[in-house]
Design a protein around this motif. Structure first.
Motif, PDB file in Angstrom:
ATOM      1  N   MET A 127       0.708  -0.858   0.308  1.00  0.00           N
ATOM      2  CA  MET A 127      -0.140  -0.005  -0.039  1.00  0.00           C
ATOM      3  C   MET A 127       0.805   1.179   0.181  1.00  0.00           C
ATOM      4  O   MET A 127       0.386   2.378  -0.593  1.00  0.00           O
ATOM      5  N   ALA A 128       1.868   1.102   0.875  1.00  0.00           N
ATOM      6  CA  ALA A 128       3.156   1.914   0.086  1.00  0.00           C
ATOM      7  C   ALA A 128       3.792   2.804  -0.666  1.00  0.00           C
ATOM      8  O   ALA A 128       3.530   3.877  -0.929  1.00  0.00           O
TER       9      ALA A 128
ATOM     10  N   LEU B 180       3.256   5.703  -3.063  1.00  0.00           N
ATOM     11  CA  LEU B 180       4.577   6.775  -3.399  1.00  0.00           C
ATOM     12  C   LEU B 180       4.658   7.097  -4.908  1.00  0.00           C
ATOM     13  O   LEU B 180       5.088   7.233  -5.471  1.00  0.00           O
ATOM     14  N   THR B 181       4.678   5.354  -5.735  1.00  0.00           N
ATOM     15  CA  THR B 181       4.667   5.477  -7.041  1.00  0.00           C
ATOM     16  C   THR B 181       3.943   5.567  -7.611  1.00  0.00           C
ATOM     17  O   THR B 181       3.851   5.779  -9.007  1.00  0.00           O
ATOM     18  N   GLY B 182       2.259   6.260  -7.003  1.00  0.00           N
ATOM     19  CA  GLY B 182       1.230   7.150  -8.006  1.00  0.00           C
ATOM     20  C   GLY B 182       0.437   6.205  -8.937  1.00  0.00           C
ATOM     21  O   GLY B 182      -0.494   6.416  -9.770  1.00  0.00           O
TER      22      GLY B 182
END
Length: 124
Positions: free
Chosen positions: A29-30, A34-36
Motif C-alpha cells: 500500500m505504501a 509513493l509510485t502514483g
C-alpha cells in the motif's frame, strides 16, 4: 523470581508474524501511494460484485429457504468430515463406534426428511 526465558520463542513468533504482516500488507500500500499507482476514479469505486448498482435496501429480507439450504449444506458437509475419520478408526472403535455413527446418521436422515416434507428444498 519468574523465569521468562520460556516465552522467548512465542515473542520471536509474534515479532516475525508482525514483520511479515507489515511486509505483505502495509508495504504494497505504501509503495502504491509513493509510485502514483493509487488513482481511484468513479469506475474503480463502483459496484463490482454483481455488475450493477443495488436496487433495493441492503437490509431486505431473504427467503428462509435460502438459510435452510445453507445450513443443510454445512450439516452434510460436516457429516462427510466426520465419516472419513470414523471409517479409518472403525477397526479400533468396534461396535460401539459403529452404533454411535448409525445414531448420528439416523438423526441427520430424520432432519433431511423433515426439511423435505416441509418443502424447504423446493424452489419456485
Amino acid at each position: 523470581m519468574i523465569d521468562l526465558s520460556q516465552y522467548l520463542p512465542i515473542l520471536l513468533f509474534v515479532l516475525i508474524a508482525l514483520g511479515l504482516s507489515v511486509l505483505f500488507v502495509v508495504a504494497p500500500m505504501a509503495v502504491s501511494r509513493l509510485t502514483g499507482v493509487h488513482n481511484p476514479d468513479a469506475e474503480k469505486l463502483s459496484e463490482y460484485e454483481c455488475g450493477f448498482p443495488a436496487f433495493e435496501d441492503a437490509r431486505s429480507q431473504f427467503d428462509v429457504r435460502f438459510y435452510l439450504v445453507a445450513i443443510s449444506f454445512i450439516v452434510f458437509d460436516l457429516e462427510a468430515a466426520f465419516l472419513f475419520p470414523w471409517a479409518v478408526s472403525l477397526g479400533e472403535t468396534g461396535w460401539v463406534g459403529w452404533s454411535g455413527m448409525m445414531v448420528f446418521l439416523f438423526i441427520l436422515a430424520v432432519g433431511l426428511a423433515y426439511e423435505w416434507k416441509k418443502g424447504a428444498l423446493d424452489w419456485e
